[in-house]
Design a protein around this motif. Sequence first.
Motif, PDB file in Angstrom:
ATOM      1  N   LEU A 292      31.880 -17.323  16.754  1.00  0.00           N
ATOM      2  CA  LEU A 292      30.723 -16.492  17.170  1.00  0.00           C
ATOM      3  C   LEU A 292      29.499 -17.395  17.254  1.00  0.00           C
ATOM      4  O   LEU A 292      29.040 -17.874  16.302  1.00  0.00           O
ATOM      5  N   GLN A 293      28.852 -17.154  18.195  1.00  0.00           N
ATOM      6  CA  GLN A 293      27.294 -17.587  18.538  1.00  0.00           C
ATOM      7  C   GLN A 293      26.464 -16.524  18.890  1.00  0.00           C
ATOM      8  O   GLN A 293      26.801 -15.725  19.676  1.00  0.00           O
ATOM      9  N   GLN A 294      25.440 -16.524  18.029  1.00  0.00           N
ATOM     10  CA  GLN A 294      24.393 -15.377  18.362  1.00  0.00           C
ATOM     11  C   GLN A 294      23.039 -15.956  18.047  1.00  0.00           C
ATOM     12  O   GLN A 294      22.586 -16.850  17.223  1.00  0.00           O
ATOM     13  N   ILE A 295      22.129 -15.109  18.713  1.00  0.00           N
ATOM     14  CA  ILE A 295      20.711 -15.163  18.620  1.00  0.00           C
ATOM     15  C   ILE A 295      20.046 -13.996  18.546  1.00  0.00           C
ATOM     16  O   ILE A 295      20.272 -13.275  18.992  1.00  0.00           O
ATOM     17  N   ALA A 296      18.942 -13.834  17.891  1.00  0.00           N
ATOM     18  CA  ALA A 296      17.982 -12.592  17.732  1.00  0.00           C
ATOM     19  C   ALA A 296      16.617 -12.813  17.729  1.00  0.00           C
ATOM     20  O   ALA A 296      16.067 -13.911  17.649  1.00  0.00           O
ATOM     21  N   ILE A 297      15.873 -11.694  18.403  1.00  0.00           N
ATOM     22  CA  ILE A 297      14.630 -11.671  18.619  1.00  0.00           C
ATOM     23  C   ILE A 297      14.098 -10.424  17.871  1.00  0.00           C
ATOM     24  O   ILE A 297      14.598  -9.591  17.682  1.00  0.00           O
ATOM     25  N   GLY A 298      12.932 -10.390  17.849  1.00  0.00           N
ATOM     26  CA  GLY A 298      12.015  -9.017  17.211  1.00  0.00           C
ATOM     27  C   GLY A 298      10.879  -8.865  18.084  1.00  0.00           C
ATOM     28  O   GLY A 298      10.196 -10.029  18.448  1.00  0.00           O
ATOM     29  N   THR A 299      10.281  -7.550  18.057  1.00  0.00           N
ATOM     30  CA  THR A 299       9.070  -7.482  18.647  1.00  0.00           C
ATOM     31  C   THR A 299       8.213  -6.825  17.871  1.00  0.00           C
ATOM     32  O   THR A 299       8.675  -5.926  16.980  1.00  0.00           O
ATOM     33  N   ASN A 300       6.866  -6.799  18.131  1.00  0.00           N
ATOM     34  CA  ASN A 300       5.817  -6.249  17.151  1.00  0.00           C
ATOM     35  C   ASN A 300       5.616  -4.698  17.622  1.00  0.00           C
ATOM     36  O   ASN A 300       5.014  -4.069  16.874  1.00  0.00           O
ATOM     37  N   GLU A 301       6.199  -4.207  18.656  1.00  0.00           N
ATOM     38  CA  GLU A 301       5.974  -2.819  19.266  1.00  0.00           C
ATOM     39  C   GLU A 301       7.628  -2.503  19.879  1.00  0.00           C
ATOM     40  O   GLU A 301       8.011  -3.393  20.441  1.00  0.00           O
ATOM     41  N   PRO A 302       7.888  -1.297  19.985  1.00  0.00           N
ATOM     42  CA  PRO A 302       8.888  -1.120  20.968  1.00  0.00           C
ATOM     43  C   PRO A 302       8.923  -1.295  22.166  1.00  0.00           C
ATOM     44  O   PRO A 302       7.722  -1.188  22.887  1.00  0.00           O
ATOM     45  N   VAL A 303       9.875  -1.907  22.889  1.00  0.00           N
ATOM     46  CA  VAL A 303       9.715  -2.737  24.312  1.00  0.00           C
ATOM     47  C   VAL A 303      10.897  -2.497  24.933  1.00  0.00           C
ATOM     48  O   VAL A 303      12.149  -2.296  24.531  1.00  0.00           O
ATOM     49  N   ARG A 304      10.868  -2.290  26.440  1.00  0.00           N
ATOM     50  CA  ARG A 304      12.132  -2.094  27.209  1.00  0.00           C
ATOM     51  C   ARG A 304      11.708  -2.874  28.391  1.00  0.00           C
ATOM     52  O   ARG A 304      12.407  -2.515  29.387  1.00  0.00           O
ATOM     53  N   ASN A 305      10.822  -3.765  28.303  1.00  0.00           N
ATOM     54  CA  ASN A 305      10.519  -4.435  29.698  1.00  0.00           C
ATOM     55  C   ASN A 305      11.380  -5.657  29.483  1.00  0.00           C
ATOM     56  O   ASN A 305      11.427  -6.867  28.613  1.00  0.00           O
ATOM     57  N   ILE A 306      12.310  -5.727  30.670  1.00  0.00           N
ATOM     58  CA  ILE A 306      13.553  -6.744  30.847  1.00  0.00           C
ATOM     59  C   ILE A 306      12.754  -8.210  30.697  1.00  0.00           C
ATOM     60  O   ILE A 306      13.354  -9.045  30.024  1.00  0.00           O
ATOM     61  N   GLY A 307      11.637  -8.446  31.467  1.00  0.00           N
ATOM     62  CA  GLY A 307      11.199  -9.569  31.629  1.00  0.00           C
ATOM     63  C   GLY A 307      10.673 -10.072  30.355  1.00  0.00           C
ATOM     64  O   GLY A 307      10.896 -11.367  30.099  1.00  0.00           O
ATOM     65  N   HIS A 308       9.938  -9.421  29.458  1.00  0.00           N
ATOM     66  CA  HIS A 308       9.306  -9.964  28.443  1.00  0.00           C
ATOM     67  C   HIS A 308      10.547 -10.108  27.466  1.00  0.00           C
ATOM     68  O   HIS A 308      10.442 -11.337  26.704  1.00  0.00           O
TER      69      HIS A 308
END
Length: 498
Positions: A292-308
Amino acid sequence: MSRRYLTIWFRHLTTDQLAIRKPELKGEPFVLAAAERGRMVVKACSAAATEKGIEAGMVLADARALIPSLEVLDDHPLRGEKLLRALAEWSLRYTPIAAVDLPDGLILDISGCAHLWGGEEPYLKDILSKLRKPGYEVRAAIADTIGASWAISRFGQNSPVIGPGAHIDALQALPPAALRLEAPVLDRLQKLGLYQIRSFINMPQRVLRRRFGQDLLNRLDQALGLVSEPIIPIQAIVPYQESLPSLEPIRTATGIEIALRKLLEIICQRLFREGKGMRKAVFKGYRIDGKLQQIAIGTNEPVRNIGHLFKLFELKIATIAPGLGIDLFVLEAPVVEELSIQQESLWAASNQEHLAIAGLLDRIAGRFGANAIHRYLPDQHHWPERSIREAKSLQEKPAIAWPEDQPRPLCLLPRPERIQVTSPIPDYPPMLFIYKGIVHKIRKADGPERIEREWWIEQGLVRDYYRVEDEQGARYWVFRSGHYHDDEPEWFIHGFFA
């Protein structure tokens, strides 16, 4: 959506694993044995040993009487359970809900998953082919209930895929053992000539309960779907998860990026319909070699902007090692929050300031970790250690305004640190102080400012704070603990001004 379950039966689980690890055992009769009540007992046997009449539970001496050259290996009690758990984790590429069915099976809730492989039959074929390729002998079945699926996988003779609503007919011709009944119940059914489930499936419940006990009724109701049967997944269920299988293994960064963008589009559309945005996302790639290969991200506020979101993942795509290829991609959003239309409007191109700040913070967190960013708000306390608190998000508003009547240091130490001080008289600011072995000669000083503890929280000495500046122009926030007429007043440094 009706539930669909897949059960997998490993006929020779532990011995198959040993034959995979030791190719010289493949096709040879051998058993795993352990001491039990003063004698060696067979705990598991290979397929070749089974064909010779050896079964689990047989005394080892009897097994050797059948096959004098039988090879015997030591059995480890937890070997099967550990192996099943590893296989269950591997099966998460096919469904988010997988459970171990001791001693030799798996239970998968595949509701809404099979269409990604073109239907239940190709879905089942793909799973079985990958398990059989290394050397596992497996049987499996798909049905509306766990009980029916379990029964068909072990005793069924026809198609292993039982269509919706057809499990009742499929159970009719199976033996009572397919209902996972205890041996005493099976013996009583055998003595009465009830050799198939159809022989008693329509009998009154009071008759079955009186003759065979409640366990038979419970197992029958579970198999028919009249009573739900809970399972314990090996991993917590992630409610926001999307999968994307690939017909050909993906090995290039471009292919990985295309899969990621497609999954982001799917999951963000769902988040939009439900009025939510993601705060954390995990992108997983299942390689054809099982890794398994995986990467994770987090945001400072709720986001559903695909580009960001794609830009945040893009920083880490280079860390994915596709190996011989990735044949399944999964995107999970384990942490989501409410996101209103007004909040989402902040991501419009017209709001460049918000885009810049939010994007910068998320990229910093992506490179250096979420712990690299902190935002503080004033709190309703005078005591310096309690006068600020950490904000949970960018949108959180302070309950009070920042105090401006007295200057405060830009950097406040979590705990005051002791310093050595030379002062002309006890209630004057120091002439110099020694901090971490360095002498700071004071050029300017302002104070004192007395701050007392909040008596309703704790008792203790008062503090007299001074703002001092040394000869190099650096400014510090120091204080004397206690009143100046104390015999040996103690001095501390508590912060640094800009």
